[in-house]
Structures are given as structure tokens and as C-alpha cells.
Design a protein around this motif. Structure first.
Motif, PDB file in Angstrom:
ATOM      1  N   PRO A  44       0.839  -1.212   0.000  1.00  0.00           N
ATOM      2  CA  PRO A  44       0.000   0.000   0.000  1.00  0.00           C
ATOM      3  C   PRO A  44       0.872   1.260   0.000  1.00  0.00           C
ATOM      4  O   PRO A  44       1.882   1.329   0.687  1.00  0.00           O
ATOM      5  CB  PRO A  44      -0.791  -0.108   1.307  1.00  0.00           C
ATOM      6  N   ASN A  45       0.452   2.233  -0.803  1.00  0.00           N
ATOM      7  CA  ASN A  45       1.252   3.446  -0.961  1.00  0.00           C
ATOM      8  C   ASN A  45       0.410   4.651  -0.592  1.00  0.00           C
ATOM      9  O   ASN A  45      -0.433   5.081  -1.359  1.00  0.00           O
ATOM     10  CB  ASN A  45       1.739   3.545  -2.411  1.00  0.00           C
ATOM     11  N   GLY A  46       0.671   5.171   0.606  1.00  0.00           N
ATOM     12  CA  GLY A  46      -0.085   6.331   1.042  1.00  0.00           C
ATOM     13  C   GLY A  46       0.435   7.621   0.436  1.00  0.00           C
ATOM     14  O   GLY A  46      -0.309   8.549   0.173  1.00  0.00           O
ATOM     15  N   THR A  47       1.742   7.672   0.171  1.00  0.00           N
ATOM     16  CA  THR A  47       2.339   8.922  -0.308  1.00  0.00           C
ATOM     17  C   THR A  47       2.374   9.005  -1.826  1.00  0.00           C
ATOM     18  O   THR A  47       2.486  10.096  -2.377  1.00  0.00           O
ATOM     19  CB  THR A  47       3.780   9.058   0.214  1.00  0.00           C
ATOM     20  N   GLY A  48       2.336   7.878  -2.497  1.00  0.00           N
ATOM     21  CA  GLY A  48       2.399   7.873  -3.960  1.00  0.00           C
ATOM     22  C   GLY A  48       3.811   8.050  -4.486  1.00  0.00           C
ATOM     23  O   GLY A  48       4.011   8.271  -5.671  1.00  0.00           O
ATOM     24  N   GLU A  49       4.791   7.933  -3.620  1.00  0.00           N
ATOM     25  CA  GLU A  49       6.181   8.118  -4.037  1.00  0.00           C
ATOM     26  C   GLU A  49       6.645   6.945  -4.890  1.00  0.00           C
ATOM     27  O   GLU A  49       6.351   5.798  -4.615  1.00  0.00           O
ATOM     28  CB  GLU A  49       7.073   8.253  -2.803  1.00  0.00           C
ATOM     29  N   LYS A  50       7.400   7.251  -5.979  1.00  0.00           N
ATOM     30  CA  LYS A  50       7.810   6.232  -6.942  1.00  0.00           C
ATOM     31  C   LYS A  50       9.302   5.926  -6.883  1.00  0.00           C
ATOM     32  O   LYS A  50       9.765   5.057  -7.612  1.00  0.00           O
ATOM     33  CB  LYS A  50       7.472   6.704  -8.361  1.00  0.00           C
ATOM     34  N   ALA A  51      10.039   6.591  -6.013  1.00  0.00           N
ATOM     35  CA  ALA A  51      11.482   6.357  -5.924  1.00  0.00           C
ATOM     36  C   ALA A  51      11.743   4.942  -5.424  1.00  0.00           C
ATOM     37  O   ALA A  51      11.046   4.437  -4.541  1.00  0.00           O
ATOM     38  CB  ALA A  51      12.126   7.386  -5.001  1.00  0.00           C
ATOM     39  N   LYS A  52      12.754   4.301  -6.007  1.00  0.00           N
ATOM     40  CA  LYS A  52      13.050   2.908  -5.661  1.00  0.00           C
ATOM     41  C   LYS A  52      13.376   2.755  -4.176  1.00  0.00           C
ATOM     42  O   LYS A  52      12.901   1.824  -3.520  1.00  0.00           O
ATOM     43  CB  LYS A  52      14.216   2.403  -6.511  1.00  0.00           C
ATOM     44  N   GLY A  53      14.163   3.682  -3.651  1.00  0.00           N
ATOM     45  CA  GLY A  53      14.509   3.619  -2.227  1.00  0.00           C
ATOM     46  C   GLY A  53      13.279   3.734  -1.347  1.00  0.00           C
ATOM     47  O   GLY A  53      13.147   3.030  -0.346  1.00  0.00           O
ATOM     48  N   ALA A  54      12.354   4.614  -1.711  1.00  0.00           N
ATOM     49  CA  ALA A  54      11.125   4.789  -0.930  1.00  0.00           C
ATOM     50  C   ALA A  54      10.261   3.533  -1.012  1.00  0.00           C
ATOM     51  O   ALA A  54       9.662   3.108  -0.017  1.00  0.00           O
ATOM     52  CB  ALA A  54      10.352   6.003  -1.432  1.00  0.00           C
ATOM     53  N   ILE A  55      10.207   2.925  -2.194  1.00  0.00           N
ATOM     54  CA  ILE A  55       9.420   1.688  -2.366  1.00  0.00           C
ATOM     55  C   ILE A  55       9.999   0.586  -1.497  1.00  0.00           C
ATOM     56  O   ILE A  55       9.266  -0.128  -0.801  1.00  0.00           O
ATOM     57  CB  ILE A  55       9.382   1.268  -3.843  1.00  0.00           C
ATOM     58  N   LEU A  56      11.330   0.449  -1.501  1.00  0.00           N
ATOM     59  CA  LEU A  56      11.962  -0.589  -0.676  1.00  0.00           C
ATOM     60  C   LEU A  56      11.746  -0.315   0.808  1.00  0.00           C
ATOM     61  O   LEU A  56      11.444  -1.236   1.581  1.00  0.00           O
ATOM     62  CB  LEU A  56      13.454  -0.678  -1.001  1.00  0.00           C
ATOM     63  N   ARG A 111       9.247   1.394   2.212  1.00  0.00           N
ATOM     64  CA  ARG A 111       7.836   1.113   2.498  1.00  0.00           C
ATOM     65  C   ARG A 111       7.587  -0.388   2.576  1.00  0.00           C
ATOM     66  O   ARG A 111       6.813  -0.864   3.417  1.00  0.00           O
ATOM     67  CB  ARG A 111       6.974   1.728   1.381  1.00  0.00           C
ATOM     68  N   SER A 112       8.240  -1.136   1.715  1.00  0.00           N
ATOM     69  CA  SER A 112       8.075  -2.590   1.706  1.00  0.00           C
ATOM     70  C   SER A 112       8.556  -3.199   3.010  1.00  0.00           C
ATOM     71  O   SER A 112       7.899  -4.079   3.580  1.00  0.00           O
ATOM     72  CB  SER A 112       8.836  -3.210   0.531  1.00  0.00           C
ATOM     73  N   VAL A 113       9.698  -2.728   3.499  1.00  0.00           N
ATOM     74  CA  VAL A 113      10.236  -3.225   4.769  1.00  0.00           C
ATOM     75  C   VAL A 113       9.272  -2.900   5.902  1.00  0.00           C
ATOM     76  O   VAL A 113       8.965  -3.757   6.749  1.00  0.00           O
ATOM     77  CB  VAL A 113      11.643  -2.641   5.029  1.00  0.00           C
ATOM     78  N   GLN A 114       8.766  -1.672   5.941  1.00  0.00           N
ATOM     79  CA  GLN A 114       7.808  -1.285   6.982  1.00  0.00           C
ATOM     80  C   GLN A 114       6.554  -2.138   6.912  1.00  0.00           C
ATOM     81  O   GLN A 114       6.021  -2.575   7.943  1.00  0.00           O
ATOM     82  CB  GLN A 114       7.434   0.194   6.835  1.00  0.00           C
ATOM     83  N   TYR A 115       6.084  -2.384   5.707  1.00  0.00           N
ATOM     84  CA  TYR A 115       4.863  -3.173   5.532  1.00  0.00           C
ATOM     85  C   TYR A 115       5.072  -4.615   5.994  1.00  0.00           C
ATOM     86  O   TYR A 115       4.206  -5.198   6.643  1.00  0.00           O
ATOM     87  CB  TYR A 115       4.433  -3.128   4.065  1.00  0.00           C
ATOM     88  N   ILE A 116       6.228  -5.174   5.694  1.00  0.00           N
ATOM     89  CA  ILE A 116       6.533  -6.544   6.133  1.00  0.00           C
ATOM     90  C   ILE A 116       6.561  -6.609   7.661  1.00  0.00           C
ATOM     91  O   ILE A 116       6.012  -7.539   8.274  1.00  0.00           O
ATOM     92  CB  ILE A 116       7.847  -7.039   5.516  1.00  0.00           C
ATOM     93  N   HIS A 117       7.174  -5.608   8.308  1.00  0.00           N
ATOM     94  CA  HIS A 117       7.176  -5.560   9.784  1.00  0.00           C
ATOM     95  C   HIS A 117       5.747  -5.462  10.318  1.00  0.00           C
ATOM     96  O   HIS A 117       5.392  -6.144  11.296  1.00  0.00           O
ATOM     97  CB  HIS A 117       8.018  -4.386  10.303  1.00  0.00           C
ATOM     98  N   HIS A 118       4.941  -4.634   9.691  1.00  0.00           N
ATOM     99  CA  HIS A 118       3.539  -4.482  10.087  1.00  0.00           C
ATOM    100  C   HIS A 118       2.801  -5.826   9.977  1.00  0.00           C
ATOM    101  O   HIS A 118       2.051  -6.221  10.886  1.00  0.00           O
ATOM    102  CB  HIS A 118       2.882  -3.420   9.196  1.00  0.00           C
ATOM    103  N   LEU A 119       3.018  -6.525   8.870  1.00  0.00           N
ATOM    104  CA  LEU A 119       2.361  -7.826   8.683  1.00  0.00           C
ATOM    105  C   LEU A 119       2.817  -8.836   9.733  1.00  0.00           C
ATOM    106  O   LEU A 119       1.999  -9.613  10.250  1.00  0.00           O
ATOM    107  CB  LEU A 119       2.638  -8.366   7.275  1.00  0.00           C
TER     108      LEU A 119
END
Length: 149
Positions: free
Chosen positions: A37-49, A51-59
């Protein structure tokens, strides 16, 4: 093939391998961008990675909470099932005791009826057995019936 051609061929091969590697990395990052899920809409690769780490921790946290919750619910359910089984066993024991008592009373009633039938048959003289129930004056129903006929 001379040394220069060989060197150029080697560099070209390395460039192709590196291009495929970057393509695979970009495909993976793009897949993460679609899944996470992307709340900010940011497309930078670093931001995507990130966010992915945060989402995995959340899950993982959600999974741990759910496992704890389901374990507690299972323990409570097992306890409730045990309590219900104990109640069922108690009801079955009570039912069996009542059944034994009912059979004993029926057997005693049959003996009393048989004894009353013998006494009633001897006293009436016509061979008809009374039903054993007497009214306030001591007469049986069958003797009243005979008198009314």
C-alpha cells in the motif's frame, strides 16, 4: 579472435549480464510498488523498498497478534468444550439413574398390581379382577360398575 576483440566481446557480455540484472531488480521493485500500500504515492526505488520493509514488519506484528489471539480463543474454546462435556456426562449419569429408578418403580408397581389382582379376584367371586383403586368407602371401580349395571 585477437586480444582486442576478445576483450570487447567480454565487455559486451558483461554489459548484457548487468542489464539483465538491473532489469530483474527493477521488475522486483515495480512488483513491490504494486503490492505494498502506498499512502504517499512516491515512486522512488529507495522509498518503495523502505515502504516494503515497513509493511513486512507491520504484517509480522499483525501475524503475532493474531496467533496470540487465536491461541487464547482456542484455549477458551477447549475449556468450554471440557465444561460442556462434563455437563453432558452429568446429565447422562442422571438420566441413567432416573431410568433405573423408573424401572424399579415399574417392577414394584407390577408386583403390587399382581398382588392386588389376586386379593381382588378372591373377594369378588366372579373371577373379574378389580383395578385396585378404592374410593373413600373402600369400594373398587369394578364393584361400583357391577352395582350400577
Amino acid at each position: 579472435m585477437n586480444g582486442e576483440e576478445w576483450s570487447r566481446q567480454r565487455k559486451d557480455n558483461h554489459k548484457e549480464v548487468e542489464r539483465r540484472r538491473r532489469g530483474n531488480i527493477n521488475e522486483g521493485i515495480n512488483e513491490l510498488a504494486r503490492i505494498v500500500p502506498n499512502g504517499t504515492g512516491e515512486k522512488a526505488k529507495g522509498a518503495i523498498l523502505s515502504r516494503s520493509v515497513q509493511y513486512i514488519h507491520h504484517l509480522k506484528e499483525n501475524e503475532a497478534r493474531n496467533i496470540e489471539k487465536w491461541t487464547l480463543e482456542k484455549l477458551l474454546m477447549d475449556q468450554a468444550m471440557g465444561d460442556l462435556q462434563a455437563q453432558l456426562d452429568e446429565v447422562r449419569r442422571g438420566w441413567a439413574e432416573e431410568e433405573r429408578a423408573r424401572k424399579a418403580v415399574e417392577a414394584e408397581l407390577a408386583v403390587l398390581r399382581a398382588r392386588l389382582g389376586k386379593e381382588g379376584g378372591e373377594g369378588e367371586g366372579d373371577g373379574e379382577q378389580g383395578d385396585g383403586e378404592r374410593d373413600a368407602e373402600g369400594e373398587t371401580r369394578s364393584s361400583k360398575r357391577q352395582r350400577t349395571e
